[in-house]
Design an enzyme around this catalytic site. Structure first.
Site, PDB file in Angstrom:
ATOM      1  N   LYS A  14       0.832  -1.216   0.000  1.00 13.68           N
ATOM      2  CA  LYS A  14       0.000   0.000   0.000  1.00 13.68           C
ATOM      3  C   LYS A  14       0.863   1.262   0.000  1.00 13.68           C
ATOM      4  CE  LYS A  14      -2.000  -1.218   3.890  1.00 13.68           C
ATOM      5  NZ  LYS A  14      -1.391  -2.540   4.149  1.00 13.68           N
ATOM      6  N   ARG A  89     -10.020   0.357   8.302  1.00 13.45           N
ATOM      7  CA  ARG A  89      -9.669  -1.054   8.438  1.00 13.45           C
ATOM      8  C   ARG A  89     -10.707  -1.817   9.219  1.00 13.45           C
ATOM      9  NH1 ARG A  89      -3.475  -1.957   9.275  1.00 13.45           N
ATOM     10  NH2 ARG A  89      -3.127   0.097   8.586  1.00 13.45           N
ATOM     11  N   ARG A 123      11.645  -5.539   4.927  1.00 17.35           N
ATOM     12  CA  ARG A 123      11.326  -4.105   4.802  1.00 17.35           C
ATOM     13  C   ARG A 123      12.217  -3.250   5.705  1.00 17.35           C
ATOM     14  NH1 ARG A 123       5.390  -2.186   5.551  1.00 17.35           N
ATOM     15  NH2 ARG A 123       5.579  -3.300   7.519  1.00 17.35           N
ATOM     16  N   ARG A 156      10.804  -1.727  11.325  1.00 21.76           N
ATOM     17  CA  ARG A 156       9.690  -1.375  12.205  1.00 21.76           C
ATOM     18  C   ARG A 156       9.524  -2.388  13.331  1.00 21.76           C
ATOM     19  NH1 ARG A 156       4.822  -0.075   8.079  1.00 21.76           N
ATOM     20  NH2 ARG A 156       3.729  -1.242   9.700  1.00 21.76           N
TER      21      ARG A 156
HETATM   22  P1  AP5 Z   1       4.786  -1.657   2.019  1.00 23.14           P
HETATM   23  O1  AP5 Z   1       4.477  -0.718   0.911  1.00 23.14           O
HETATM   24  O2  AP5 Z   1       5.495  -1.114   3.221  1.00 23.14           O
HETATM   25  O3  AP5 Z   1       3.490  -2.481   2.468  1.00 23.14           O
HETATM   26  P2  AP5 Z   1       2.134  -1.997   3.157  1.00 23.14           P
HETATM   27  O4  AP5 Z   1       1.007  -2.628   2.414  1.00 23.14           O
HETATM   28  O5  AP5 Z   1       2.132  -0.505   3.286  1.00 23.14           O
HETATM   29  O6  AP5 Z   1       2.252  -2.757   4.525  1.00 23.14           O
HETATM   30  P3  AP5 Z   1       2.216  -2.209   6.017  1.00 23.14           P
HETATM   31  O7  AP5 Z   1       2.914  -3.234   6.877  1.00 23.14           O
HETATM   32  O8  AP5 Z   1       2.712  -0.800   6.109  1.00 23.14           O
HETATM   33  O9  AP5 Z   1       0.721  -2.255   6.314  1.00 23.14           O
HETATM   34  P4  AP5 Z   1       0.098  -2.231   7.706  1.00 23.14           P
HETATM   35  O10 AP5 Z   1      -1.303  -2.052   7.307  1.00 23.14           O
HETATM   36  O11 AP5 Z   1       0.396  -3.364   8.578  1.00 23.14           O
HETATM   37  O12 AP5 Z   1       0.847  -1.071   8.486  1.00 23.14           O
HETATM   38  P5  AP5 Z   1       0.474   0.437   8.781  1.00 23.14           P
HETATM   39  O13 AP5 Z   1       1.710   1.201   8.809  1.00 23.14           O
HETATM   40  O14 AP5 Z   1      -0.630   0.851   7.891  1.00 23.14           O
HETATM   41  O15 AP5 Z   1       5.650  -2.851   1.378  1.00 23.14           O
HETATM   42  C1  AP5 Z   1       6.221  -3.858   2.210  1.00 23.14           C
HETATM   43  C2  AP5 Z   1       7.630  -4.212   1.717  1.00 23.14           C
HETATM   44  O16 AP5 Z   1       7.532  -4.858   0.456  1.00 23.14           O
HETATM   45  C3  AP5 Z   1       8.541  -3.013   1.493  1.00 23.14           C
HETATM   46  O17 AP5 Z   1       9.832  -3.365   1.923  1.00 23.14           O
HETATM   47  C4  AP5 Z   1       8.513  -2.776  -0.012  1.00 23.14           C
HETATM   48  O18 AP5 Z   1       9.738  -2.261  -0.487  1.00 23.14           O
HETATM   49  C5  AP5 Z   1       8.261  -4.170  -0.541  1.00 23.14           C
HETATM   50  N1  AP5 Z   1       7.397  -4.208  -1.728  1.00 23.14           N
HETATM   51  C6  AP5 Z   1       6.164  -3.637  -1.834  1.00 23.14           C
HETATM   52  N2  AP5 Z   1       5.623  -3.900  -3.033  1.00 23.14           N
HETATM   53  C7  AP5 Z   1       6.520  -4.668  -3.693  1.00 23.14           C
HETATM   54  C8  AP5 Z   1       6.527  -5.274  -4.982  1.00 23.14           C
HETATM   55  N3  AP5 Z   1       5.510  -5.159  -5.842  1.00 23.14           N
HETATM   56  N4  AP5 Z   1       7.613  -5.998  -5.332  1.00 23.14           N
HETATM   57  C9  AP5 Z   1       8.650  -6.139  -4.486  1.00 23.14           C
HETATM   58  N5  AP5 Z   1       8.705  -5.597  -3.257  1.00 23.14           N
HETATM   59  C10 AP5 Z   1       7.648  -4.859  -2.852  1.00 23.14           C
HETATM   60  O19 AP5 Z   1      -0.118   0.330  10.243  1.00 23.14           O
HETATM   61  C11 AP5 Z   1       0.732   0.018  11.334  1.00 23.14           C
HETATM   62  C12 AP5 Z   1      -0.080  -0.099  12.604  1.00 23.14           C
HETATM   63  O20 AP5 Z   1      -0.702   1.178  12.899  1.00 23.14           O
HETATM   64  C13 AP5 Z   1      -1.260  -1.098  12.588  1.00 23.14           C
HETATM   65  O21 AP5 Z   1      -0.838  -2.412  12.865  1.00 23.14           O
HETATM   66  C14 AP5 Z   1      -2.146  -0.502  13.683  1.00 23.14           C
HETATM   67  O22 AP5 Z   1      -1.674  -0.818  14.950  1.00 23.14           O
HETATM   68  C15 AP5 Z   1      -1.996   0.995  13.465  1.00 23.14           C
HETATM   69  N6  AP5 Z   1      -3.023   1.489  12.532  1.00 23.14           N
HETATM   70  C16 AP5 Z   1      -2.816   2.034  11.292  1.00 23.14           C
HETATM   71  N7  AP5 Z   1      -3.974   2.330  10.696  1.00 23.14           N
HETATM   72  C17 AP5 Z   1      -4.957   1.972  11.588  1.00 23.14           C
HETATM   73  C18 AP5 Z   1      -6.377   1.982  11.540  1.00 23.14           C
HETATM   74  N8  AP5 Z   1      -7.040   2.447  10.463  1.00 23.14           N
HETATM   75  N9  AP5 Z   1      -7.059   1.522  12.615  1.00 23.14           N
HETATM   76  C19 AP5 Z   1      -6.426   1.071  13.708  1.00 23.14           C
HETATM   77  N10 AP5 Z   1      -5.067   0.995  13.805  1.00 23.14           N
HETATM   78  C20 AP5 Z   1      -4.356   1.441  12.755  1.00 23.14           C
HETATM   79 MG    MG Z   2       2.352   0.815   4.910  1.00 26.28          MG
END
Ligand code: AP5
Ligand code: MG
Length: 211
Positions: A14, A89, A123, A156
Site C-alpha cells: 500500500k 480497516r 522491509r 519497524r
Molecule cells: P509496504 O508498501 O510497506 O506495504 P504496506 O502494504 O504498506 O504494509 P504495512 O505493513 O505498512 O501495512 P500495515 O497495514 O500493517 O501497516 P500500517 O503502517 O498501515 O511494502 C512492504 C515491503 O515490500 C517493502 O519493503 C517494499 O519495499 C516491498 N514491496 C512492496 N511492493 C513490492 C513489490 N511489488 N515488489 C517487491 N517488493 C515490494 O499500520 C501500522 C499499525 O498502525 C497497525 O498495525 C495498527 O496498529 C496501526 N493502525 C494504522 N492504521 C490503523 C487503523 N485504520 N485503525 C487502527 N489501527 C491502525
Molecule cells: Mg504501509
C-alpha cells in the site's frame, strides 16, 4: 474527485504504490500508520496512546484513529482528492468515513501470503521521511541510508514475527465486512499485487482508476 482507498494485507505494498501514485495523480497520500509513527516519534498524546497497540501488532482504537483522519481530511490539500492507505480497516471506521466524505474508488490489493511474508521480512523504512525500501527487492543505494533524504533506515517494531502474525490475522478477520461495505456501493476494483515490480502494480491501479 479522486477520493481513493487502498485496502490490502500487511506487506501488500500500500505505502509503496501510494508513494508512486500520489505523484501520478497529484493528490496527498494519507497513511494512518505513518501518521501514528510520526506521532510516536514526537511523543504527542496520540503517539503515546497508540504506541502500545502498534508495537504489539494490535489495532489502535477506532475513536482515536477516526479523529486523526477526520482532522487530516479537513486540510486544504485534500480538496483535490486523496489516497487513504491503512484506513478504514474496520467496519465502524468505514461507517464513520461515510459520514465525513464520499469515496469514489476502493482498490483491493490481492496478494499471496508467501509474498507478503517475504516483503515484510526485509522491509526497511526511513525514520525521517517514511520512504520504504527492502533489503533485497528495493535496496537503497547506500546501506542503511535513505536515498530520498539521507535519513536513517530502520526495521519497524511491528515487523517482528509475532506482531506480523497478529496483524495478518486481524486483517483477514476485518477485511471481509469492510470490502462488502464498499462492494454494496459499487466502487471496488481488485488489483493483482504479486508482481515483484512495484511500478507494474501502480500502473495496473492507474488503469483501474481510469476504467
Ligand atoms: P509496504 O508498501 O510497506 O506495504 P504496506 O502494504 O504498506 O504494509 P504495512 O505493513 O505498512 O501495512 P500495515 O497495514 O500493517 O501497516 P500500517 O503502517 O498501515 O511494502 C512492504 C515491503 O515490500 C517493502 O519493503 C517494499 O519495499 C516491498 N514491496 C512492496 N511492493 C513490492 C513489490 N511489488 N515488489 C517487491 N517488493 C515490494 O499500520 C501500522 C499499525 O498502525 C497497525 O498495525 C495498527 O496498529 C496501526 N493502525 C494504522 N492504521 C490503523 C487503523 N485504520 N485503525 C487502527 N489501527 C491502525
Ligand atoms: Mg504501509
Amino acid at each position: 474527485m479522486k477520493n481513493i482507498i487502498l485496502i490490502g494485507a500487511q506487506g501488500a505494498g500500500k505505502g509503496t504504490y501510494a508513494s508512486l501514485l500520489k505523484v501520478d495523480l497529484d493528490i496527498p497520500h494519507i497513511s494512518t500508520g505513518d501518521m501514528f509513527r510520526e506521532a510516536i516519534k514526537n511523543q504527542t498524546p496520540v503517539g503515546l496512546e497508540a504506541k502500545k497497540f502498534i508495537d504489539a501488532g494490535n489495532l489502535v482504537p477506532d475513536e482515536v484513529t477516526i479523529k486523526l483522519v477526520d482532522e487530516r481530511l479537513k486540510k486544504p490539500d485534500c480538496k483535490k482528492g486523496y489516497m487513504l492507505d491503512g484506513f478504514p480497516r474496520t467496519l465502524p471506521q468505514a461507517q464513520a468515513l461515510d459520514r465525513i466524505t464520499k469515496i469514489n474508488h476502493v482498490i483491493v490489493l490481492d496478494v499471496r501470503e508467501d509474498v507478503v511474508l517475504q516483503r515484510l521480512g526485509g522491509r526497511i523504512q526511513c525514520r525521517k521521511c517514511a520512504a520504504i525500501f527492502h533489503l533485497t527487492n528495493l535496496p537503497p543505494k547506500k546501506k542503511g541510508i535513505c536515498d530520498k533524504c539521507g535519513g536513517e533506515l530502520y526495521t519497524r517494531e511491528d515487523d517482528k514475527p509475532e506482531a506480523i502474525r497478529k496483524r495478518l490475522a486481524t486483517f483477514h478477520e476485518q477485511s471481509g465486512p469492510l470490502i462488502a461495505f464498499y462492494e454494496n456501493k459499487g466502487v471496488v476494483h481488485h488489483a493483482d499485487a504479486n508482481s515483484p515490480v512495484p511500478r507494474e502494480v501502480a500502473d495496473e491501479i492507474l488503469k483501474l482508476l481510469k476504467a
